[in-house]
Enzyme design. Structure first.
Site, PDB file in Angstrom:
ATOM      1  N   GLY A 182       0.941  -1.144  -0.012  1.00 56.45           N
ATOM      2  CA  GLY A 182       0.054   0.104   0.120  1.00 56.45           C
ATOM      3  C   GLY A 182       0.938   1.352  -0.034  1.00 56.45           C
ATOM      4  CB  SER A 183       3.820   2.478   1.972  1.00 55.21           C
ATOM      5  OG  SER A 183       3.040   2.384   3.262  1.00 55.21           O
ATOM      6  CB  SER A 184       4.951   0.943  -3.209  1.00 58.43           C
ATOM      7  OG  SER A 184       3.787   0.079  -3.556  1.00 58.43           O
ATOM      8  CG  PHE A 185      -1.212   3.122  -5.213  1.00 59.52           C
ATOM      9  CD1 PHE A 185      -0.760   2.209  -6.520  1.00 59.52           C
ATOM     10  CD2 PHE A 185      -2.428   3.456  -4.979  1.00 59.52           C
ATOM     11  CE1 PHE A 185      -1.547   2.741  -7.438  1.00 59.52           C
ATOM     12  CE2 PHE A 185      -3.374   3.728  -5.985  1.00 59.52           C
ATOM     13  CZ  PHE A 185      -2.894   3.295  -7.484  1.00 59.52           C
ATOM     14  CB  SER A 194       4.458   5.583   5.636  1.00 61.43           C
ATOM     15  OG  SER A 194       3.786   4.824   4.744  1.00 61.43           O
TER      16      SER A 194
END
Length: 511
Positions: free
Chosen positions: A419-422, A479
């Protein structure tokens, strides 16, 4: 009456003649042949029944060599060369007055050996026995000769980064040892001090010193160490481990070859390490060319690429005379070095990433977005591969396993929620569509938030509180799940869906 007697005599004579002929035919058919004895003799080799072989020798041969010497010599030779799949070829229609000519072919550790030979026989008590000499083993082997098996070392393949920098390969380490003749007269205190410095026991060092080959001027290896380990400060002041060791009488430090990892801890999870093969592994891998001295990749790329990196020893089998001079080379298998492998990894980038995150529990991967090449792959905290290669103390092993930060845990190989990469994508969509401003404060909501009661029990959670400034920059740094949930709602479902389609994402794609 006379005619009847004559007929009876003739009948008896005929019966005797038939019986005699039958006996002759029986004898011819079932009489033991020399070829059968030779086949029996050769068949016992692979079975290891050297005592049975000895029982087939004639009396003169048994008077020349006793059973024990015969068994020991044959066993050492055949098992030493790892003879197997022995094939015997006896040519047909040979003269009974001549020795039997035959051909032997066998597989050995150095490849196939094949030779022609002659076998001589003596009949004793109605049975054929072999007139034996050492030439039955190999034609040119004499009683005073020996069969030599020499292993020829090969080099394990090396691992390089994309720029040709060595990541794993052959190098030099320090070999710490003792010269008995230069030690103290009563060395027990010295041994205990040395053991404490090296993380071993005085008893284990004593066992090495008590080996049968050790003389006063021998160098007795105790432990291999890396140069960085030797330069570790010990106690107060500037004295290093090396300094403390060399203060002890008889201690000597020399160079030794070893697998080394020049980039140290930053590549340990990536590359893994090698160690000597254990008994269980050898049982499984012996058929693939491994032996008791083999080195095996135990983790990381060393394990993944084991089939390509592994070195295959060469062997040479020869007949040597009493002085050790070679008389005849019987077989030779050339050594084969392992394959060198070049990675897409950039060693300097790998080091740089490690330095940034070495004190964190993290997984960091740097990729070329155009090619998909992995340029760096770092898991922290980590360990040092050389601790495994050179031999790890129980104390060190326990500390690694009991460390709550789990330095042996390779985080780059585990599955993580992406999720964090999005989050940067959500931010970029908001900025490019004008639905989100970088400086707009979406409001601090603690560690748990939901839009309203329509969400029921579902709440968005995050890990960090960072004050009241819930702006884009802070949300990316910390984040913040809650910020980006709010941002997505501001952008709106239709706009967000339309923009994601432009990026190549479709309904049902996993994010």
């Amino acid at each position: 009456m006379k005619r009847k007697k004559a007929a009876a005599v003739i009948g008896i004579a005929a019966a005797i003649a038939v019986c005699a002929a039958g006996l002759v035919l029986y004898k011819v058919k079932f009489e033991e042949k020399r070829e059968d004895v030779l086949k029996e003799y050769m068949g016992y080799i692979e079975k290891g029944r050297y005592d049975k072989m000895y029982a087939l020798l004639d009396e003169a041969s048994r008077n020349t060599v006793n059973a024990e010497d015969f068994v020991v010599r044959n066993q050492k030779i055949y098992e030493g060369i790892e003879a197997e799949n022995i094939r015997l070829d006896i040519s047909e229609e040979q003269e009974k007055s001549q020795p039997i000519s035959y051909k032997v072919t066998m597989d050995t550790v150095a490849g196939e050996i094949s030779f022609d030979n002659d076998a001589f026989f003596e009949k004793e008590s109605g049975k054929w026995h072999i007139k034996w000499s050492d030439s039955m083993i190999f034609p040119n082997l004499k009683a005073a000769d020996k069969v030599s098996v020499v292993s020829i070392d090969a080099k394990r393949g090396e691992i390089y980064d994309r720029n040709g920098e060595l990541l794993a390969g052959q190098g030099t380490v320090a070999n710490v040892g003792l010269v008995p003749g230069k030690m103290a007269v009563q060395p027990q205190e010295e041994l205990e001090t040395m053991a404490a410095l090296l993380g071993t026991t005085a008893g284990s060092i004593s066992e090495k010193l008590d080996a049968s080959w050790v003389k006063d001027d021998s160098f007795v290896p105790v432990k291999k160490m890396s140069s960085s380990q030797l330069e570790t400060p010990v106690g107060e002041g500037e004295a290093t481990l090396k300094d403390k060791l060399l203060e002890l009488p008889g201690v000597m430090i020399s160079d030794a070859e070893s697998r080394v990892y020049p980039y140290g801890e930053c590549t340990s999870h990536l590359l893994g390490y090698v160690q000597e093969i254990n008994a269980e592994e050898l049982e499984e891998l012996r058929d693939k060319g491994y032996d008791e001295q083999s080195i095996l990749g135990k983790s990381g790329l060393e394990k993944l690429f084991e089939d390509r990196l592994k070195a295959r020893k060469g062997y040479k089998i020869s007949i040597v005379d009493a002085e050790g001079s070679e008389k005849e080379a019987l077989a030779m298998a050339a050594p084969k070095d392992g394959e060198n492998i070049t990675l897409t990894i950039d060693g300097h980038l790998q080091q740089s990433v490690y330095e940034q995150y070495k004190n964190d529990k993290s997984s960091s991967i740097v990729m070329n977005p155009k090619t998909g090449e992995v340029l760096a792959m770092v898991s922290t905290p980590t360990f040092n591969s050389m601790d495994f290669v050179l031999g790890m103390s129980q104390e060190k092993w326990d500390s690694l396993n009991n460390d709550e930060d789990k330095p042996l845990y390779n985080r780059t190989r585990e599955s993580w929620v992406p999720g964090s990469s999005f989050k940067p994508v959500i931010g970029a969509v908001g900025l490019t569509t004008g639905t989100l401003s970088a400086d707009e404060n979406l409001g601090a909501s603690g560690l748990s938030w939901q839009k309203d009661e329509s969400w029921g029990d579902y709440r968005i959670t995050t890990l960090h509180e960072y004050g009241d400034e819930a702006v884009l920059r802070n949300a990316l740094v910390y984040s913040d799940n809650i910020y980006f949930a709010k941002a997505a709602l501001k952008i709106g479902a239709d706009t967000l869906t339309e923009q994601l389609k432009k990026l190549g994402l479709r309904a049902g794609d996993t994010i």
